[in-house]
Design an enzyme around this catalytic site. Structure first.
Site, short mmCIF file in Angstrom:
data_model
loop_
_atom_site.label_atom_id
_atom_site.label_comp_id
_atom_site.label_asym_id
_atom_site.label_seq_id
_atom_site.Cartn_x
_atom_site.Cartn_y
_atom_site.Cartn_z
N LYS A 63 50.99 56.12 39.96
CA LYS A 63 50.67 57.39 39.27
C LYS A 63 49.23 57.38 38.78
O LYS A 63 48.57 58.40 38.71
CB LYS A 63 51.63 57.56 38.09
CG LYS A 63 51.47 58.89 37.37
CD LYS A 63 52.55 59.10 36.34
CE LYS A 63 52.36 58.21 35.16
NZ LYS A 63 51.83 58.73 33.96
N HIS A 69 67.53 53.11 35.64
CA HIS A 69 66.53 54.16 35.75
C HIS A 69 67.19 55.49 35.98
O HIS A 69 68.13 55.61 36.74
CB HIS A 69 65.54 53.85 36.87
CG HIS A 69 64.35 53.13 36.34
ND1 HIS A 69 63.48 53.74 35.49
CD2 HIS A 69 63.93 51.87 36.48
CE1 HIS A 69 62.56 52.87 35.15
NE2 HIS A 69 62.82 51.72 35.73
#
EC number: 4.1.1.31
Length: 963
Positions: free
Chosen positions: A600, A172
């Site tokens: 999110k 990531h």
């Protein structure tokens, strides 16, 4: 002037002493470590850039400290005026200085934690500051299970032998520190630890001090900024460096410690060498979700590279083992094999350094291991040739092709030693080596493949259109399943070379072809992101068959968005009700749940609760069908993406959901914190193993029905509040883009993956990492806390007794406690005053109301949270963390102010600043000005872009998380 400067320099030390909290305990050396590193750094800064720059850094630190004391926004403006008056070169030096000082503060913390840990263990106490709540010492866990919970030692041993923790390293894009610097940081840590060692002579002390200075200076002179984005191959090599440096040696050491800990509960057996206690997987070079740079060729390269590295590491150790096993006495079975091998090999091997002449038959173990060495050499060379040229002239027969071939001669040696009374020798390096072979195999790590579900639908659509039976994408879920099953149960090939392919379709099919060509042990799971239905899984099964994957990968749906999490149990039940599918999976299924995108999508409170319930429901479905379900947790490093202390995170999972198999991602920035040093690697393996064992043998309490009702109610309110602001306020996206460095994030060159899924669009298309990163930079952390305040307020106003219930939940229910504690930690790192400065400088007046409203919400949420936790003050239960955060604050504040004003100058070309004369000691054409030339292509005024990136990196180091 010189006298003034000297006085000023003395004052920073005084200022530091004032700002710093006192000692927390007798063995608290943090302040000492920090002051030493800071003094050394400031001396280096003065030597390289002169007294004036040092005085400037100290002035910024002092002004920042004044703000910390009073939270007076005027102090931030004064600091801003000082920072904007610097010329481009000086500006870069100052930003870089604060970024380095924060990294040094982090190193001081790590050394302090390791020091306290050693002291505690020597005294026989628990091994971390907050006692057993955050730590899982394996011996303590064994004793607790036996002495307090009445488990028999045999039960504990049995559960341990059969459990698996699979740590999945992902590339990531959140590791913002370059590897060149990480290596220097490791050496600084090492010098600092030794400097405070007990038996150190004056000469050694002086040499260590010189080494410390050298490493700090080398780090400061290294460009902190990556000038080109890393490729997936770079990310994979960076990830593999941890295996090379710490994990490879760390695993056998850790397993040996488990053997020792078992003795403390009366078990005198060792953990079997092939017990699957710890496994490693990777996404580096396999995760193509939204990353067009991960091509089929990249996947092939990464697999071969890992195989070559594994063979190389085994090869480098086999000669040590040959030296060790010099015995002549052996079992008849081993002697017969050694004679057979000896008579077959007549030649000397001049390409070996040791044991190059033919080994005599009276050293039978060496004869056996010599043959293993030959095969390892050939395995490595064949893989090297395949990687470089695509072909090899070394026949496969003279290499190792599977792990059983490799283990068999080692097992033979082990059995023989045990049978001739030499078990203590067998349990030495040979056992360690067998444990390494069993853990890492020939592939080093298993590579997961991850792809978005839509891409598979595109391939299926191309096939159905080519066959003239309609458009797969337009079919209902029932039609899709019916067609997929009829094909899976049939035998005919679906398509030939004449299938019309777009680039995207070709890419998906070529990936399956690479999987079919490489050895099966290279791969772990095939993960489908944004999975919603049973057909998403079946279509991958069909494509594996069509592309001739001999040993199909297990297919793992990843449920991420709130609605998908809620629908996941039904999708799984549908899959399990299909006879063909049940036969295919052989009683085992894995499901991945995503923390980032659900957070999110709905905010942290609702996402956390939805993930909790989804796990319970998925386990229930699996039980109904008699299937063992492994949950794969896609946790990020930050709290907004599911991060937090390992031990607590595991123990707060719903009862029954781990059951001895736990799979979790270790992401970007967390890899360094987990595996950067040998002692960190040991601690990581210990935490995961102990917490997984404890969760299985002592499941956490299940929530009471009334707690569930309250959580359901709060989640609805929290989601509504979160979405009404983030998705429904028409001007929120504009506000977000102005008030944070989100638009500039891409310049950091952190990872190989683009920060957006689609080039245009609002928050929906933004990846979870930059979304969190942007709010972490301004210290407002909006995605973490937004929704909590509204939820608490709603239930308390409805019935004041709910406050008592929330407090009860906090005290009795691990899941709720962990959630609240993590939010509290984020509030301790946050500062709405800093966020207000960004608004004032960067947001247009007509959007100010949004920020003011959010900051009021922040304050209210914090107060309500403290009420629920029963705390008067943030972090009152964790004085160590409080001390560490206070130590960092003044550095971070300077970087925040520098960032906000630099963004202003980048975005508003008419913003006027008054520059002061150049400060760096050399003439204005020298070093500081040279720094500006490191970035010749910047589209902004000289020095601005680099200053901005340095502030981003520094703040990320200070918050100890990026995205």
């Amino acid at each position: 002037m010189a006298r003034n400067n000297l006085e000023k320099m003395a004052s920073i030390d005084a200022q530091m002493r004032l700002l710093v909290p006192g000692k927390v305990s007798e063995d608290d050396k943090l302040i000492e470590y920090d002051a030493l590193l800071l003094d050394r750094f400031l001396d280096i800064l003065q030597d390289l850039h002169g007294e004036d720059i040092r005085a400037m850094v100290q002035e910024c630190y002092e002004r920042s400290g004044e703000y910390e004391g009073k939270n007076d926004p005027h102090k931030l403006e004064e600091l801003g005026n000082v920072l904007t008056s610097l010329d481009p070169g000086d500006s870069i030096v100052v930003a870089s200085s604060f970024s380095h000082m924060l990294n040094l503060a982090n190193l001081a913390e790590e050394v302090q934690i390791a020091y306290r840990r050693r002291n505690k263990i020597k005294r026989g106490g628990f091994a971390d500051e907050s006692n057993a709540t955050t730590e899982s010492d394996i011996e303590e866990t064994f004793k607790r299970l036996v002495n307090q919970l009445g488990k028999s030692p045999a039960e504990v041993f049995d559960a341990l032998k059969n459990q698996t923790v699979d740590l999945v390293l992902t590339a990531h894009p959140t590791q913002s520190v370059r590897r060149s610097l990480l290596q220097k940081h490791a050496r600084i840590r090492n010098c600092l630890s030794q400097l405070y060692g007990k038996d150190i002579t004056p000469d050694e002390k002086q040499e260590l001090d010189e080494a410390l200075l050298r490493e700090i200076q080398a780090a400061f002179r290294t460009d902190e900024i990556r000038r080109t984005p890393p490729t997936p191959q770079d990310e994979m090599r960076a990830g593999m460096s941890y295996f090379h440096e710490t994990i490879w040696k760390g695993v056998p050491k850790f397993l040996r410690r488990i053997d020792t800990a078992l003795k403390s509960i009366g078990i005198n057996e060792r953990v079997p060498y092939n017990a699957p206690l710890i496994q490693f997987s990777s996404w580096m070079g396999g995760d193509r979700d939204g990353n067009p740079r991960v091509t089929p060729e990249v996947t092939r390269d990464v697999c071969l590279l890992a195989r070559m590295m594994a063979a190389n590491l085994y090869y480098s150790q086999i000669e040590d083992l040959m030296f060790e096993l010099s015995m002549w006495r052996c079992s008849d079975e081993l002697r017969a094999r050694a004679l057979q091998l000896h008579s077959a090999s007549k030649k000397d091997a001049k390409h070996y350094i040791e044991f190059w002449k033919q080994i005599p038959p009276n050293e039978p173990f060496r004869v056996i291991l010599g043959d293993v060495r030959d095969k390892l050499y050939n395995t490595r060379e064949r893989t090297r040739q395949l990687l470089s040229n695509g072909i090899s002239d070394i026949p496969e027969e003279v290499t190792f092709t599977n792990i059983d071939e490799f283990l068999e001669p080692l097992e033979l040696c082990y059995r023989s030693l045990c049978s001739t009374g030499d078990q203590p020798i067998a349990d030495g390096s040979l056992l360690d080596f067998m444990r390494q072979v069993s853990t890492f195999g020939l592939s080093f790590v298993k590579l997961d493949i991850r792809q978005e579900s839509d891409r598979h639908s595109d391939v299926a659509d191309a096939i159905t259109r080519h066959l003239g039976i309609g458009s797969y994408k337009e079919w209902s879920e029932e039609q899709r399943q019916a067609w997929l099953l009829s094909e899976l149960q049939g035998k005919r090939p679906l398509f030939g070379p004449d299938l019309p392919k777009t680039d995207e379709v070709r890419d998906v099919l070529d990936t399956f072809h690479v999987i079919s060509e490489l050895p099966a042990d290279n791969f772990g799971a095939y993960i489908i992101s944004m999975a919603t239905a049973a057909s998403d899984v079946l279509v991958v099964e069909l494509l594996q068959r069509e592309c001739h994957v001999k040993k199909p990968l297990r297919v793992v749906p990843l449920f991420e968005k709130l609605a998908d999490l809620e629908a996941a149990p039904a999708a799984l039940a549908r899959l399990f009700s299909i006879n063909w599918y049940r036969n295919r999976i052989d009683g085992k299924q894995e499901v991945m749940i995503g923390y980032s995108d659900s957070g999110k999508d709905a905010g942290r409170l609702s996402a956390g609760w939805a993930l909790y319930k989804a796990q319970e429901d998925l386990i229930k479905v699996a039980k109904e069908f008699g299937i063992k379900l492994t949950m794969f947790h896609g946790r990020g490093g930050t709290v907004g993406r599911g991060g937090g202390p390992t031990h607590l995170a595991i123990l707060s999972q719903p009862p029954d959901t781990i059951h001895g198999s736990f799979r979790v991602t270790v992401q970007g920035e967390v890899i360094e914190q987990s595996f950067g040093e040998e002692h960190l690697c040991f601690r990581t393996l210990q935490r995961f193993t102990a917490a997984t064992l404890e969760h299985g043998m002592r499941p956490p309490v299940a929530p009471k029905p009334e707690w569930r009702e309250l959580m359901d109610e709060m989640a609805v309110v929290a989601t509504k509040e979160y979405r009404s602001i983030v998705f429904q306020d028409p001007r929120f996206v504009e506000y977000f883009r102005s008030a944070t460095p989100e638009l500039e994030y891409g310049r950091m060159n952190i990872g190989s993956r683009p920060s957006k899924r689609k080039p245009s669009g609002g928050i929906e298309s933004l990846r979870a990492i930059p979304w969190i990163f942007a709010w972490t930079q301004t210290r407002f952390h909006l995605p973490v806390w937004l929704g909590f305040g509204a939820a608490f307020k709603h239930v308390m106003e409805k019935d004041i007794r709910n406050l008592h219930m929330l407090q009860q939940m906090y005290n009795e229910w691990p899941f709720f406690r962990v959630t609240i504690d993590l939010i509290e930690m984020v509030f301790a790192k946050g500062d709405p005053g800093i966020a207000a400065l960004y608004d004032k400088l960067l947001v247009s007046d007509d959007l100010w109301a949004i920020g003011e409203k959010l900051r009021a919400n922040y304050g209210e949420t914090k107060d309500l949270l403290l009420q629920v936790a029963g705390h008067k003050d943030l972090l009152e239960g964790d004085p160590y963390l409080k001390q560490r955060l206070r130590l960092r604050d003044s550095y971070i504040t300077t970087l925040n102010v520098c960032q906000a004003y630099t963004l202003k100058r980048i975005r508003d070309p008419n913003y006027h600043v008054n520059l002061r004369p150049h400060l760096s000691k050399e003439s204005s054409t020298k070093p500081a000005a040279e720094l500006v030339k490191l970035n010749p292509t910047s589209e902004y005024a000289p020095g601005l872009e680099d200053t901005l990136i340095l502030t981003m990196k520094g703040i990320a180091a200070g918050m100890q998380n990026t995205g």
